[in-house]
Enzyme design. Structure first.
Site, PDB file in Angstrom:
ATOM      1  N   ASP A  36       0.818  -1.325   0.005  1.00 13.53           N
ATOM      2  CA  ASP A  36      -0.019   0.129  -0.045  1.00 13.53           C
ATOM      3  C   ASP A  36       0.781   1.262   0.141  1.00 13.53           C
ATOM      4  O   ASP A  36       1.735   1.318   0.845  1.00 13.53           O
ATOM      5  CB  ASP A  36      -0.886  -0.083   1.106  1.00 13.53           C
ATOM      6  CG  ASP A  36      -1.893   1.003   1.374  1.00 13.53           C
ATOM      7  OD1 ASP A  36      -2.266   1.570   0.141  1.00 13.53           O
ATOM      8  OD2 ASP A  36      -2.563   1.094   2.198  1.00 13.53           O
ATOM      9  N   ASP A  49      -2.971   2.424  -5.970  1.00 16.20           N
ATOM     10  CA  ASP A  49      -1.800   2.550  -4.902  1.00 16.20           C
ATOM     11  C   ASP A  49      -1.840   1.511  -4.311  1.00 16.20           C
ATOM     12  O   ASP A  49      -1.044   1.400  -3.034  1.00 16.20           O
ATOM     13  CB  ASP A  49      -2.098   3.958  -4.125  1.00 16.20           C
ATOM     14  CG  ASP A  49      -3.492   3.722  -3.431  1.00 16.20           C
ATOM     15  OD1 ASP A  49      -4.381   3.167  -3.843  1.00 16.20           O
ATOM     16  OD2 ASP A  49      -3.543   4.715  -2.609  1.00 16.20           O
ATOM     17  N   GLU A  50      -2.484   0.274  -4.471  1.00 14.60           N
ATOM     18  CA  GLU A  50      -2.333  -0.936  -3.697  1.00 14.60           C
ATOM     19  C   GLU A  50      -2.679  -2.129  -4.242  1.00 14.60           C
ATOM     20  O   GLU A  50      -3.332  -2.272  -5.311  1.00 14.60           O
ATOM     21  CB  GLU A  50      -3.263  -0.788  -2.410  1.00 14.60           C
ATOM     22  CG  GLU A  50      -4.628  -0.566  -2.649  1.00 14.60           C
ATOM     23  CD  GLU A  50      -5.652  -0.722  -1.459  1.00 14.60           C
ATOM     24  OE1 GLU A  50      -5.374  -1.530  -0.711  1.00 14.60           O
ATOM     25  OE2 GLU A  50      -6.513   0.030  -1.338  1.00 14.60           O
TER      26      GLU A  50
END
Length: 378
Positions: A23, A117-118
């Site tokens: 993350d 983003d993860e």
């Protein structure tokens, strides 16, 4: 995590899998601080600063003041008077996300992005021959920092649920490893509000029943869970024991995403309903932006005080590219339904018909998964 860890702890006889959840730390805001040194160390919000603007992301300096994503900009500015707003640059964020995913591919064949983003990575096969999932996660974080100038946090465990919880344990720029023998204890020490898939409404219901932690949940038998949570009982029973059989899936296209809100007091006035619509649209767009998803169909869901539920959909010629366009489409659907003679107890918005659906990913997986009613965004 090493080969030979206790298999019984995962709740099945299958070989223990090694899952990493990576993350990025305050991704959008961190990109802006990286690219503009004048913003470093300052409270930054990505999003519009107008009265109807919404925060898409906040730096850790801003989060100290309670600023968070999906918060109205006017509220964020009130809580943090020195907050600096910068416009979003989704094309930049998307390019960096592709760069990070290229790093992932060097270490895992099964990569499941949840957003820009993860992502989850299944490193059971040790593709890079680093010896352990812990060493792999450490190397991935080192490469992300070296190649992008950004930091990432990681959770390493034997299933997706715990890996995701672990990645949030030591943010920012941290890593937490939870081996099978410690999974149940780790989960049971947490507040149920930390459980991914349990939203504020369900959490409040649990607390009203005396369930505040994973340990409280684990103490409830199946009969009690079925009585209070119906079809979700088995899922909750497993989570409280650190069991999650979902696999990392890299080939599941995103078909739709949405959110809904149930109100403690029914909405009666046009103003109340429109304000609720704006809030739900802001939350949904935040999720869509993180995934880089641009859809053409908006569906409005309303549930009245007599529990009658209706849905209305509208398609637009071009993909929706920002929160204002999503809200405009939602308002166009809502307008003919107002004024209402009955109170509104639930309002939801769903975005679908995405560009490049074959490339987008959702956060599902095979096996036991969270029921839709517990995945409400609000």
């Amino acid at each position: 995590m090493k080969d030979g860890d206790d298999q019984a702890a995962v709740g099945c006889d299958a070989p223990v899998r090694k899952i990493i959840h990576v993350d990025m730390d305050a991704f959008y805001a961190s990109v802006e601080q990286r690219d503009n040194p004048a913003l470093r160390g300052k409270p930054v919000a990505v999003g519009g600063s107008s009265r109807r603007g919404v925060v898409a992301a906040a730096s850790y300096e801003a989060r100290k003041f309670g600023v968070r994503s999906a918060m109205p900009s006017i509220t964020a500015k009130r809580q943090c008077p020195d907050l600096i707003f910068v416009p979003h640059r989704f094309d930049v964020y998307r390019d960096i996300s592709h760069q990070i995913r290229a790093i992932f591919s060097d270490y895992a064949d099964e990569v499941e992005p949840l957003s820009l983003d993860e992502a989850y990575l299944d490193v059971t096969q040790d593709k890079a021959e680093l010896g352990s999932a812990t060493a792999t996660a450490r190397r991935i974080r080192e490469r992300i920092r070296a190649e992008t100038g950004l930091t990432a946090s990681a959770g390493v465990s034997y299933n997706k649920f715990i890996a995701k919880l672990a990645s949030d344990q030591n943010k920012p720029d941290g890593m937490t490893v939870i081996p099978p023998g410690r999974g149940a204890a780790f989960v049971q020490a947490l507040s149920i509000r930390r459980f991914h898939g349990i939203g504020p409404v369900t959490a409040a219901k649990m607390e009203g029943l005396g369930v505040y932690s994973g340990a409280d949940l684990a103490a409830k038998d199946m009969d009690w869970l079925i009585r209070h949570f119906g079809n979700s009982a088995e899922w909750l029973h497993n989570l409280a024991r650190g069991i999650d059989h979902r696999r990392v899936k890299s080939d599941r296209p995103l078909k739709s995403l949405g959110g809904e809100r149930t109100f403690f007091n029914d909405l009666m006035t046009d103003t109340e309903i429109r304000e609720a619509l704006a809030h739900v649209c802001a939350v949904v767009w935040d999720r869509a932006a993180k995934k880089g998803a641009r859809g053409r169909t908006v569906t409005l869901k309303l549930r009245y005080d007599d529990f009658r539920t209706i849905t209305r959909a509208k398609s637009v010629p071009f993909p929706i590219i920002d929160g204002a366009a999503l809200l405009a489409a939602g308002e166009a659907i809502l307008a003919p339904l107002l004024p209402t003679e009955r109170g509104i107890r639930l309002l939801g918005i769903t975005l679908s018909k995405f560009e490049g659906e074959s490339e987008a990913k959702d956060d599902g997986g095979s096996g036991t998964s969270a029921p839709a009613d517990l995945l409400s965004l609000i």
